[in-house]
Write a protein that holds these residues in place. Sequence first.
Motif: not given
Length: 101
Positions: A65-70, A41-53, A88-94
């Motif tokens: 659910i959150m959006i991440v990118r490769t 993964l390259t990063d997580t997307v700010a403001g993308s966190r949402r409750p799962a349906r 998220l701490r384990a992932l360690g991405l900005p």
Amino acid sequence: MFIGGLRVVAGHQAGLTSEWLIGEWSVRSGRMVMGELTVELTDTVAGSRRPARMSESLGGEPTIIMIVRTETATLEWSMLRRFDGLALRALGLPEGTETSA
């Protein structure tokens, strides 16, 4: 290890499709690993966190659910809400910029 899932929402990622791949993921230093599959993964997307349906919940527990990118895809990552901060701490991405996947 964290129970979670990944799926592609845009682009292409080897080993993943638009269907959830759910299981126990090892999360560390910018990558997620399940069995033989490693997703860098390259990063997580700010403001993308949402409750799962309801259909996206993991084991009936509160799920987010959150959006991440490769380099080649935009993915959704599902995880149990109780592990959100730890994963998220384990992932360690900005956090990257906001986007509308």
